[in-house]
Design a protein around this motif. Structure first.
Motif, PDB file in Angstrom:
ATOM      1  N   ARG A 260      -8.140   8.334   2.623  1.00  7.47           N
ATOM      2  CA  ARG A 260      -8.668   9.369   3.510  1.00  7.47           C
ATOM      3  C   ARG A 260     -10.126   9.690   3.217  1.00  7.47           C
ATOM      4  NH1 ARG A 260      -9.523  14.492   4.949  1.00  7.47           N
ATOM      5  NH2 ARG A 260      -8.849  15.063   7.057  1.00  7.47           N
ATOM      6  N   ARG A 261     -10.999   8.786   3.668  1.00  4.29           N
ATOM      7  CA  ARG A 261     -12.447   8.989   3.621  1.00  4.29           C
ATOM      8  C   ARG A 261     -13.014   8.539   4.955  1.00  4.29           C
ATOM      9  NH1 ARG A 261     -14.996   5.189   0.462  1.00  4.29           N
ATOM     10  NH2 ARG A 261     -13.272   3.801   0.992  1.00  4.29           N
ATOM     11  N   ILE A 262     -14.189   9.056   5.290  1.00  2.00           N
ATOM     12  CA  ILE A 262     -14.904   8.476   6.429  1.00  2.00           C
ATOM     13  C   ILE A 262     -15.207   7.029   6.073  1.00  2.00           C
ATOM     14  CG2 ILE A 262     -17.015   8.537   7.808  1.00  2.00           C
ATOM     15  CD1 ILE A 262     -17.125  11.536   7.337  1.00  2.00           C
ATOM     16  N   GLY A 263     -14.745   6.113   6.894  1.00  2.00           N
ATOM     17  CA  GLY A 263     -14.886   4.697   6.565  1.00  2.00           C
ATOM     18  C   GLY A 263     -13.834   4.215   5.590  1.00  2.00           C
ATOM     19  N   GLY A 264     -12.727   4.962   5.452  1.00  2.26           N
ATOM     20  CA  GLY A 264     -11.660   4.570   4.537  1.00  2.26           C
ATOM     21  C   GLY A 264     -10.824   3.427   5.078  1.00  2.26           C
ATOM     22  N   PHE A 265     -10.007   2.863   4.193  1.00  8.83           N
ATOM     23  CA  PHE A 265      -9.183   1.700   4.530  1.00  8.83           C
ATOM     24  C   PHE A 265      -7.731   2.112   4.761  1.00  8.83           C
ATOM     25  CE2 PHE A 265     -12.577   0.052   1.712  1.00  8.83           C
ATOM     26  CZ  PHE A 265     -13.169  -0.860   2.577  1.00  8.83           C
ATOM     27  N   VAL A 266      -6.972   1.191   5.352  1.00  8.22           N
ATOM     28  CA  VAL A 266      -5.521   1.320   5.469  1.00  8.22           C
ATOM     29  C   VAL A 266      -4.897   0.197   4.646  1.00  8.22           C
ATOM     30  CG1 VAL A 266      -3.530   1.299   7.006  1.00  8.22           C
ATOM     31  CG2 VAL A 266      -5.659   2.387   7.741  1.00  8.22           C
ATOM     32  N   PHE A 267      -3.989   0.549   3.745  1.00  4.12           N
ATOM     33  CA  PHE A 267      -3.384  -0.417   2.832  1.00  4.12           C
ATOM     34  C   PHE A 267      -1.905  -0.611   3.147  1.00  4.12           C
ATOM     35  CE2 PHE A 267      -6.976   1.308   0.434  1.00  4.12           C
ATOM     36  CZ  PHE A 267      -7.547   0.152  -0.090  1.00  4.12           C
ATOM     37  N   ARG A 268      -1.405  -1.767   2.725  1.00  4.53           N
ATOM     38  CA  ARG A 268       0.025  -2.043   2.773  1.00  4.53           C
ATOM     39  C   ARG A 268       0.440  -2.681   1.454  1.00  4.53           C
ATOM     40  NH1 ARG A 268       2.855  -6.755   6.379  1.00  4.53           N
ATOM     41  NH2 ARG A 268       1.681  -7.957   4.848  1.00  4.53           N
ATOM     42  N   PHE A 269       1.545  -2.187   0.887  1.00  3.55           N
ATOM     43  CA  PHE A 269       2.135  -2.786  -0.317  1.00  3.55           C
ATOM     44  C   PHE A 269       3.459  -3.412   0.076  1.00  3.55           C
ATOM     45  CE2 PHE A 269       5.253  -2.452  -3.729  1.00  3.55           C
ATOM     46  CZ  PHE A 269       4.599  -3.083  -4.784  1.00  3.55           C
ATOM     47  N   VAL A 270       3.696  -4.636  -0.384  1.00  3.92           N
ATOM     48  CA  VAL A 270       4.970  -5.319  -0.167  1.00  3.92           C
ATOM     49  C   VAL A 270       5.531  -5.688  -1.524  1.00  3.92           C
ATOM     50  CG1 VAL A 270       6.157  -7.246   0.938  1.00  3.92           C
ATOM     51  CG2 VAL A 270       4.169  -6.219   2.051  1.00  3.92           C
ATOM     52  N   SER A 271       6.748  -5.223  -1.814  1.00  2.32           N
ATOM     53  CA  SER A 271       7.338  -5.454  -3.132  1.00  2.32           C
ATOM     54  C   SER A 271       7.680  -6.921  -3.327  1.00  2.32           C
ATOM     55  CB  SER A 271       8.584  -4.583  -3.316  1.00  2.32           C
ATOM     56  OG  SER A 271       9.618  -4.987  -2.436  1.00  2.32           O
TER      57      SER A 271
END
Length: 510
Positions: A260-271
């Motif tokens: 949650r930043r201006i210009g932030g990323f979206v992540f995904r974790f896969v076990s």
């Protein structure tokens, strides 16, 4: 940030997305949300106050004394701020036939000007006022209620004992923002940016000053009051906005997270293995989202790289302050609420449908659900025929949840800034002629924001958090913008866990 051309392309691709189960259209009518000291509720609905800042969570909590705050008391009471993150339902029904659940609410912030007399910060009390509350729910007489001093009710905060992956102990959960209930029966709570809390609490404990034990996603069993939150290193350390969990087609755990930043990323974790194991989130792979037009790709982070630098190296896309996440229980669809940026100050909501219906796939189709803001402005974009006349419009979407009928519930947050209308909770269809048309069901009192939404299993009660009422710029403990919900002289405004129900019964939203 995501360019306007990409947003428009995603919107233009709306009719080309894969078909999902058809949700039920909502039946809410247009509603204006005037700025006032009280709140606004849609016609045919009732708002019930379930918990307020200072109400007891644990059975031994003392009486609320706002003018003489005590850290031990605050650690047993409902926190200063309130954001609903999810409802956990037992897998086995109770022997007595009574419907029960556990509701999770985070308390992300504590504003000294509003929480303490004279505005002088009391760091020890603030550390206890933040964190999370787990509350027992029961359905009694056809109505969902919070059980006073319930067995599984507990408070988590700055003194909570946790463990880091690998067995190391750490004390405290700081700046919890979002969270979710997982399909494998646990609760995830996401810590936000630890830096402000480090600066605030560093004088209390060297561990707070160090900050290395904060900024993680913690996992616990919401039904076990002795469960020790486990901070999962494999999910990365960053300033989380929200977290959402589901399963891949082959049974692996999939966890989505926002930076949650201006210009932030979206992540995904896969076990690496199936989600059924107790420590399924200890091993796996992190990916970052790359958005190009109407396509989203999940790019693996370099092995061993910190999330933010690894995301940049992998070619991840920066978003306009990615905040809330919501997974559709009717299909492989993820909603992302972007709070906004200087280029697009009102924000927008995006929709991603996983390729082949598998959240473990390498990509997804992308669509714009709506671009928020005044519909008369150049950047706003709504579906169908646009917003109905006389109805409010969303600005700065912050949280999003999707109900079992396939409708999105979106809460807005301007941080107390007073605008032309009150902050609201909106319902938005995801299919049909009203797709992309958010209609409000609730308007918050002056200076307040709306913190999340969660519906009970029967869909007949919607819980939401009303955050920091009266906390507009320049307001204080002594001179708030409103004294909601009690409106008593000398009693400060209080964040509230509220329940919205239909006056005549039935599912919220129709």
């Amino acid at each position: 940030m995501i360019g306007r051309r990409s947003l428009l392309a995603a919107g233009a691709a709306a009719m080309a997305a894969p078909a999902l189960a058809q949700p039920r259209p909502n039946e809410l009518a247009p509603l204006a949300l005037p700025v006032k000291q009280d709140d606004t509720v849609a016609r045919g609905y009732r708002r019930d106050v379930m918990m307020r800042w200072g109400d007891r969570v644990t059975f031994d909590a003392p009486r609320w004394m706002p003018r003489t705050p005590d850290p031990d008391a605050a650690g047993a009471q409902f926190g200063w701020d309130a954001r609903v993150v999810g409802i956990a339902v037992p897998q086995q029904p109770a022997a007595d036939g009574i419907a029960r659940a556990v509701l999770a609410v985070t308390h992300p912030t504590v504003d000294p000007a509003m929480a303490f007399p004279g505005g002088q910060d009391l760091p020890a009390a603030a550390a206890a006022m933040q964190g999370a509350s787990l509350l027992n729910l029961e359905k009694q007489g056809g109505r969902w209620v919070v059980v006073d001093g319930g067995y599984q009710s507990r408070r988590l905060g700055g003194s909570t004992l946790c463990r880091l992956s690998g067995g190391a102990g750490v004390r405290g959960l700081l700046g919890l923002s979002g969270g979710c209930v997982t399909p494998w029966g646990t609760l995830l709570l996401a810590e936000g940016d630890p830096a402000p809390w480090q600066a605030r609490l560093g004088g209390l404990d060297p561990a707070f000053a160090d900050g290395g034990g904060f900024g993680f996603v913690a996992e616990l069993n919401p039904f076990d009051p002795q469960s020790v939150p486990a901070k999962r290193r494999a999910l990365g350390r960053l300033a989380h906005g929200d977290v959402a969990a589901t399963l891949s087609r082959d049974g692996r755990a999939v966890v989505y997270m926002t930076d949650r930043r201006i210009g932030g990323f979206v992540f995904r974790f896969v076990s690496a293995g199936p989600a059924a194991g107790e420590d399924a989130l200890e091993t796996g792979r992190l990916f970052v989202a790359r958005l190009e037009g109407d396509r989203l790709s999940w790019l693996p982070l370099p092995e061993g790289a910190p999330p933010l630098s690894g995301a940049q190296a992998a070619g991840g896309s920066p978003f306009d302050t990615p905040s809330g996440l919501g997974l559709d229980p009717m299909g492989p669809r993820l909603l992302l609420a972007c709070h906004g940026s200087p280029a697009r100050p009102s924000g927008h909501v995006l929709e991603f449908s996983a390729d082949g219906g598998d959240d473990g796939a390498e990509g997804a189709s992308a669509r714009l659900l709506f671009a928020a803001g005044d519909p008369r402005g150049p950047q706003a974009r709504y579906g169908g025929l646009g917003l109905p006349p006389g109805s409010a419009w969303p600005e700065n979407p912050h949280t999003v949840a999707v109900d079992a009928l396939g409708r999105a519930w979106i809460g807005t947050d301007r941080g107390g800034r007073i605008g032309p209308q009150a902050e609201g909770l909106y319902c938005c269809d995801l299919a049909g002629p009203a797709r992309g048309v958010p209609v409000p069901i609730y308007g918050a009192p002056r200076g307040a924001s709306v913190g999340g939404a969660a519906l009970t299993p029967d869909g007949e009660t919607l819980f939401t958090g009303i955050r920091h009422p009266g906390a507009e710029p320049g307001a204080s403990f002594e001179r708030p913008g409103t004294r909601w919900p009690e409106f008593q002289p000398g009693v400060p405004p209080r964040s509230v866990l509220a329940a919205l129900v239909r006056v005549g019964g039935g599912p919220v939203g129709g």
